[in-house]
Design an enzyme around this catalytic site. Structure first.
Site, PDB file in Angstrom:
ATOM      1  N   GLU A  60       2.983   9.846   2.090  1.00  8.48           N
ATOM      2  CA  GLU A  60       1.792  10.125   2.895  1.00  8.48           C
ATOM      3  C   GLU A  60       1.736  11.650   3.127  1.00  8.48           C
ATOM      4  O   GLU A  60       2.781  12.281   3.339  1.00  8.48           O
ATOM      5  CB  GLU A  60       1.991   9.380   4.235  1.00  8.48           C
ATOM      6  CG  GLU A  60       0.912   9.511   5.268  1.00  8.48           C
ATOM      7  CD  GLU A  60       1.312   8.760   6.565  1.00  8.48           C
ATOM      8  OE1 GLU A  60       2.512   8.426   6.741  1.00  8.48           O
ATOM      9  OE2 GLU A  60       0.415   8.512   7.389  1.00  8.48           O
ATOM     10  N   LYS A  90      -6.134   4.644   5.338  1.00  5.24           N
ATOM     11  CA  LYS A  90      -5.158   3.936   6.186  1.00  5.24           C
ATOM     12  C   LYS A  90      -5.861   3.115   7.268  1.00  5.24           C
ATOM     13  O   LYS A  90      -6.645   3.653   8.070  1.00  5.24           O
ATOM     14  CB  LYS A  90      -4.228   4.965   6.816  1.00  5.24           C
ATOM     15  CG  LYS A  90      -3.048   4.407   7.593  1.00  5.24           C
ATOM     16  CD  LYS A  90      -2.178   5.564   8.086  1.00  5.24           C
ATOM     17  CE  LYS A  90      -0.894   5.142   8.735  1.00  5.24           C
ATOM     18  NZ  LYS A  90      -0.079   6.292   9.158  1.00  5.24           N
ATOM     19  N   CYS A 148       2.195   3.837   5.223  1.00  5.05           N
ATOM     20  CA  CYS A 148       3.163   3.953   6.312  1.00  5.05           C
ATOM     21  C   CYS A 148       3.025   2.853   7.373  1.00  5.05           C
ATOM     22  O   CYS A 148       3.366   1.714   7.114  1.00  5.05           O
ATOM     23  CB  CYS A 148       3.085   5.359   6.918  1.00  5.05           C
ATOM     24  SG  CYS A 148       4.617   5.778   7.805  1.00  5.05           S
ATOM     25  N   VAL A 170       8.727   7.669  10.831  1.00  6.78           N
ATOM     26  CA  VAL A 170       9.505   8.307  11.895  1.00  6.78           C
ATOM     27  C   VAL A 170      10.263   7.260  12.726  1.00  6.78           C
ATOM     28  O   VAL A 170      11.321   7.547  13.273  1.00  6.78           O
ATOM     29  CB  VAL A 170       8.611   9.179  12.824  1.00  6.78           C
ATOM     30  CG1 VAL A 170       8.120  10.410  12.087  1.00  6.78           C
ATOM     31  CG2 VAL A 170       7.428   8.398  13.382  1.00  6.78           C
TER      32      VAL A 170
HETATM   33  C1  ACM Z   1       3.241   6.778  10.196  1.00  5.50           C
HETATM   34  O1  ACM Z   1       2.397   5.897  10.060  1.00  5.50           O
HETATM   35  N1  ACM Z   1       3.132   7.938   9.591  1.00  5.50           N
HETATM   36  C2  ACM Z   1       4.419   6.554  11.043  1.00  5.50           C
END
Ligand code: ACM
Length: 258
Positions: free
Chosen positions: A40, A109, A142, A169
Protein backbone atom coordinates in the site's frame (compact mmCIF):
# COMPACT_ATOMS: atom_id res chain seq x y z
CA UNK A 1 -0.63 -23.19 -15.63
CA UNK A 2 1.57 -22.38 -12.65
CA UNK A 3 1.83 -18.78 -11.50
CA UNK A 4 5.05 -17.29 -10.13
CA UNK A 5 3.71 -15.06 -7.38
CA UNK A 6 6.02 -12.46 -5.86
CA UNK A 7 5.82 -9.94 -3.03
CA UNK A 8 7.97 -6.86 -2.55
CA UNK A 9 8.63 -5.56 0.95
CA UNK A 10 10.18 -2.10 0.73
CA UNK A 11 11.25 0.67 3.09
CA UNK A 12 9.84 3.81 1.47
CA UNK A 13 11.37 7.19 2.16
CA UNK A 14 8.52 9.62 2.73
CA UNK A 15 7.47 11.43 -0.48
CA UNK A 16 10.55 10.22 -2.42
CA UNK A 17 8.40 8.61 -5.08
CA UNK A 18 10.93 8.02 -7.82
CA UNK A 19 13.62 6.70 -5.44
CA UNK A 20 11.10 4.34 -3.83
CA UNK A 21 9.91 3.10 -7.21
CA UNK A 22 13.51 2.51 -8.31
CA UNK A 23 14.25 0.53 -5.11
CA UNK A 24 11.24 -1.72 -5.75
CA UNK A 25 12.19 -2.32 -9.39
CA UNK A 26 15.74 -3.21 -8.23
CA UNK A 27 14.32 -5.83 -5.82
CA UNK A 28 12.04 -7.18 -8.56
CA UNK A 29 14.87 -7.33 -11.12
CA UNK A 30 16.55 -10.08 -9.07
CA UNK A 31 13.63 -12.51 -9.61
CA UNK A 32 11.21 -13.65 -12.28
CA UNK A 33 7.51 -13.47 -11.49
CA UNK A 34 4.19 -13.50 -13.35
CA UNK A 35 2.45 -11.39 -10.70
CA UNK A 36 4.11 -8.98 -8.29
CA UNK A 37 2.33 -7.52 -5.28
CA UNK A 38 3.76 -4.29 -3.84
CA UNK A 39 2.73 -2.57 -0.58
CA UNK A 40 0.00 0.00 0.00
CA UNK A 41 1.31 3.56 -0.77
CA UNK A 42 4.62 1.88 -1.66
CA UNK A 43 6.06 4.90 -3.48
CA UNK A 44 4.70 7.86 -1.52
CA UNK A 45 4.94 6.75 2.09
CA UNK A 46 1.90 6.61 4.34
CA UNK A 47 1.74 8.92 7.32
CA UNK A 48 0.34 12.15 5.90
CA UNK A 49 -0.32 14.92 8.38
CA UNK A 50 -2.51 17.22 6.28
CA UNK A 51 -4.89 16.85 3.39
CA UNK A 52 -2.70 19.21 1.36
CA UNK A 53 0.28 16.89 1.91
CA UNK A 54 -1.75 13.81 0.90
CA UNK A 55 -3.04 15.70 -2.15
CA UNK A 56 0.47 16.62 -3.24
CA UNK A 57 1.51 12.96 -3.04
CA UNK A 58 -1.60 11.68 -4.84
CA UNK A 59 -1.82 10.99 -8.56
CA UNK A 60 -4.65 10.17 -10.95
CA UNK A 61 -4.90 6.56 -12.12
CA UNK A 62 -3.58 7.68 -15.51
CA UNK A 63 -0.66 9.60 -13.96
CA UNK A 64 3.11 9.08 -14.19
CA UNK A 65 3.39 6.41 -11.45
CA UNK A 66 0.94 4.05 -13.16
CA UNK A 67 2.64 4.79 -16.51
CA UNK A 68 5.98 3.63 -15.05
CA UNK A 69 4.35 0.48 -13.64
CA UNK A 70 2.86 -0.22 -17.09
CA UNK A 71 6.28 0.21 -18.70
CA UNK A 72 7.87 -2.25 -16.23
CA UNK A 73 4.99 -4.69 -16.72
CA UNK A 74 5.28 -4.55 -20.52
CA UNK A 75 9.07 -4.87 -20.53
CA UNK A 76 9.16 -7.80 -18.08
CA UNK A 77 5.95 -9.60 -19.06
CA UNK A 78 4.58 -9.50 -15.51
CA UNK A 79 1.42 -8.16 -13.89
CA UNK A 80 1.76 -5.78 -10.92
CA UNK A 81 -0.59 -4.89 -8.07
CA UNK A 82 0.58 -1.78 -6.21
CA UNK A 83 -0.93 0.72 -3.79
CA UNK A 84 -0.97 4.48 -4.37
CA UNK A 85 -2.83 7.57 -3.14
CA UNK A 86 -5.27 8.31 -5.94
CA UNK A 87 -6.53 11.76 -6.86
CA UNK A 88 -9.98 11.67 -8.47
CA UNK A 89 -11.40 15.18 -8.84
CA UNK A 90 -11.83 16.69 -5.38
CA UNK A 91 -11.50 13.29 -3.68
CA UNK A 92 -8.58 11.17 -2.60
CA UNK A 93 -8.75 7.38 -2.40
CA UNK A 94 -6.43 4.80 -0.93
CA UNK A 95 -6.15 2.73 -4.11
CA UNK A 96 -4.31 -0.17 -5.66
CA UNK A 97 -3.87 -0.67 -9.36
CA UNK A 98 -3.61 -3.98 -11.20
CA UNK A 99 -1.41 -3.41 -14.22
CA UNK A 100 -1.12 -5.91 -17.07
CA UNK A 101 0.97 -4.31 -19.81
CA UNK A 102 -0.99 -1.25 -20.94
CA UNK A 103 -4.16 -2.35 -19.11
CA UNK A 104 -4.86 -0.96 -15.64
CA UNK A 105 -7.77 -1.40 -13.23
CA UNK A 106 -8.12 0.38 -9.91
CA UNK A 107 -9.49 -0.91 -6.62
CA UNK A 108 -10.27 1.72 -3.95
CA UNK A 109 -9.85 0.57 -0.33
CA UNK A 110 -13.26 -0.22 1.12
CA UNK A 111 -12.38 -0.02 4.83
CA UNK A 112 -10.16 3.01 5.43
CA UNK A 113 -8.08 2.82 8.61
CA UNK A 114 -7.36 5.24 11.46
CA UNK A 115 -5.98 8.62 10.36
CA UNK A 116 -6.57 7.78 6.69
CA UNK A 117 -10.19 8.73 7.36
CA UNK A 118 -9.17 12.39 7.60
CA UNK A 119 -7.99 12.52 4.00
CA UNK A 120 -9.22 9.50 2.05
CA UNK A 121 -12.80 8.71 1.03
CA UNK A 122 -14.11 5.16 1.52
CA UNK A 123 -13.64 3.24 -1.72
CA UNK A 124 -16.50 3.08 -4.22
CA UNK A 125 -15.23 0.47 -6.69
CA UNK A 126 -16.35 -2.60 -4.76
CA UNK A 127 -14.40 -5.82 -5.06
CA UNK A 128 -13.62 -7.20 -8.51
CA UNK A 129 -11.57 -10.02 -10.02
CA UNK A 130 -9.42 -10.16 -13.15
CA UNK A 131 -7.41 -12.84 -14.96
CA UNK A 132 -3.63 -12.89 -14.71
CA UNK A 133 -2.00 -15.66 -16.78
CA UNK A 134 -5.01 -17.94 -16.28
CA UNK A 135 -5.33 -17.22 -12.54
CA UNK A 136 -8.29 -15.27 -11.12
CA UNK A 137 -6.95 -12.46 -8.96
CA UNK A 138 -8.75 -10.10 -6.58
CA UNK A 139 -7.39 -7.09 -4.71
CA UNK A 140 -7.96 -5.94 -1.13
CA UNK A 141 -5.90 -3.37 0.78
CA UNK A 142 -4.41 -3.75 4.26
CA UNK A 143 -7.16 -3.13 6.89
CA UNK A 144 -9.73 -4.71 4.52
CA UNK A 145 -8.42 -8.00 5.96
CA UNK A 146 -10.09 -7.27 9.31
CA UNK A 147 -13.49 -7.54 7.59
CA UNK A 148 -14.00 -11.18 6.58
CA UNK A 149 -16.51 -9.96 4.01
CA UNK A 150 -13.67 -8.58 1.85
CA UNK A 151 -11.93 -11.89 1.23
CA UNK A 152 -15.24 -13.79 1.18
CA UNK A 153 -16.70 -11.47 -1.47
CA UNK A 154 -13.61 -11.87 -3.64
CA UNK A 155 -13.61 -15.65 -3.18
CA UNK A 156 -17.33 -15.88 -4.04
CA UNK A 157 -16.53 -13.92 -7.22
CA UNK A 158 -14.01 -16.61 -8.10
CA UNK A 159 -10.74 -15.16 -6.81
CA UNK A 160 -8.06 -17.83 -6.51
CA UNK A 161 -5.40 -15.37 -5.37
CA UNK A 162 -5.92 -12.41 -3.01
CA UNK A 163 -3.40 -9.67 -3.79
CA UNK A 164 -3.10 -7.68 -0.56
CA UNK A 165 -0.99 -4.49 -0.65
CA UNK A 166 -0.50 -3.42 2.96
CA UNK A 167 1.05 -0.98 5.42
CA UNK A 168 0.28 -3.10 8.49
CA UNK A 169 0.80 -1.48 11.87
CA UNK A 170 -1.41 -3.67 14.10
CA UNK A 171 0.17 -7.02 15.05
CA UNK A 172 -2.52 -9.45 13.85
CA UNK A 173 -2.47 -9.09 10.05
CA UNK A 174 -0.03 -11.84 9.07
CA UNK A 175 -1.70 -14.51 11.24
CA UNK A 176 -5.16 -13.17 10.33
CA UNK A 177 -4.48 -13.61 6.63
CA UNK A 178 -3.74 -17.30 7.23
CA UNK A 179 -7.35 -17.59 8.40
CA UNK A 180 -8.67 -15.58 5.43
CA UNK A 181 -6.89 -18.03 3.12
CA UNK A 182 -8.04 -21.08 5.06
CA UNK A 183 -11.72 -20.11 5.38
CA UNK A 184 -11.95 -19.25 1.67
CA UNK A 185 -9.50 -21.88 0.38
CA UNK A 186 -7.57 -19.26 -1.61
CA UNK A 187 -3.96 -18.15 -1.95
CA UNK A 188 -3.09 -14.79 -0.42
CA UNK A 189 -0.10 -12.56 -1.04
CA UNK A 190 0.37 -9.81 1.55
CA UNK A 191 3.02 -7.22 0.62
CA UNK A 192 3.83 -5.03 3.60
CA UNK A 193 6.44 -2.34 4.17
CA UNK A 194 9.08 -2.04 6.87
CA UNK A 195 10.54 0.87 8.80
CA UNK A 196 9.06 3.76 10.75
CA UNK A 197 7.56 7.02 9.55
CA UNK A 198 6.78 10.00 11.78
CA UNK A 199 6.37 7.75 14.82
CA UNK A 200 4.44 4.95 13.11
CA UNK A 201 6.18 1.56 12.84
CA UNK A 202 5.25 -0.95 10.14
CA UNK A 203 5.56 -4.65 10.88
CA UNK A 204 6.89 -6.17 7.64
CA UNK A 205 6.40 -9.96 7.56
CA UNK A 206 5.10 -9.98 4.00
CA UNK A 207 3.97 -13.47 3.10
CA UNK A 208 2.28 -15.88 0.74
CA UNK A 209 -0.28 -18.31 2.18
CA UNK A 210 -1.75 -21.48 0.60
CA UNK A 211 -5.47 -22.38 0.55
CA UNK A 212 -4.92 -24.72 3.50
CA UNK A 213 -3.68 -21.80 5.61
CA UNK A 214 -0.02 -22.82 5.49
CA UNK A 215 2.74 -20.32 4.86
CA UNK A 216 4.91 -20.62 1.76
CA UNK A 217 7.14 -17.97 3.27
CA UNK A 218 7.10 -14.97 5.58
CA UNK A 219 9.70 -12.19 5.17
CA UNK A 220 11.52 -10.40 7.97
CA UNK A 221 10.00 -7.71 10.20
CA UNK A 222 12.88 -5.31 9.45
CA UNK A 223 14.49 -5.75 6.04
CA UNK A 224 13.56 -4.71 2.52
CA UNK A 225 13.25 -7.95 0.54
CA UNK A 226 11.40 -9.64 -2.30
CA UNK A 227 10.47 -13.29 -2.75
CA UNK A 228 8.65 -15.41 -5.31
CA UNK A 229 6.88 -18.76 -5.05
CA UNK A 230 5.36 -20.90 -7.79
CA UNK A 231 1.72 -21.75 -7.08
CA UNK A 232 -1.01 -23.77 -8.80
CA UNK A 233 -3.92 -21.29 -8.74
CA UNK A 234 -6.57 -23.74 -9.98
CA UNK A 235 -6.24 -25.76 -6.76
CA UNK A 236 -8.14 -22.91 -5.06
CA UNK A 237 -11.29 -24.05 -6.89
CA UNK A 238 -11.53 -26.98 -4.46
CA UNK A 239 -13.48 -25.72 -1.44
CA UNK A 240 -13.70 -29.09 0.32
CA UNK A 241 -12.33 -29.42 3.86
CA UNK A 242 -13.85 -32.90 4.30
CA UNK A 243 -15.42 -35.26 1.75
CA UNK A 244 -18.83 -34.16 3.08
CA UNK A 245 -18.04 -30.44 3.42
CA UNK A 246 -17.61 -27.94 0.64
CA UNK A 247 -17.15 -24.55 2.30
CA UNK A 248 -19.08 -22.68 -0.38
CA UNK A 249 -21.81 -25.26 -1.12
CA UNK A 250 -22.47 -25.59 2.63
CA UNK A 251 -23.03 -21.87 3.20
CA UNK A 252 -26.49 -20.93 4.58
CA UNK A 253 -26.94 -17.33 3.39
CA UNK A 254 -30.65 -17.32 4.26
CA UNK A 255 -29.73 -17.76 7.93
CA UNK A 256 -27.02 -15.09 7.78
CA UNK A 257 -29.43 -12.29 6.87
CA UNK A 258 -30.16 -9.90 9.71
C1 ACM B 1 -3.77 -0.04 7.24
O1 ACM B 1 -4.87 -0.30 6.76
N1 ACM B 1 -2.85 0.60 6.55
C2 ACM B 1 -3.43 -0.45 8.61
Amino acid sequence: MELRLGVVQNRPRFLKTSENLKDCFALMDRHEADLWVLPEFFASGYNFKTKAEARRAAEPADGPLVALLKAYSSKNGCAIVAGFPEKAGARLYNSAVLVRGEKARVYRKTHVFGGEKRFFSPGDTGFWVEKVKGATVGVMICFDWFFPESARTLALKGAQVLAHPSNLVLPWGPEGMKIRSLENRVFSATANRVGAERGLRFIGQSQVVAPNGELYFRLSAERAQAAVVEIEPWTAKDKKVHPANDLFADRRPRLYAR
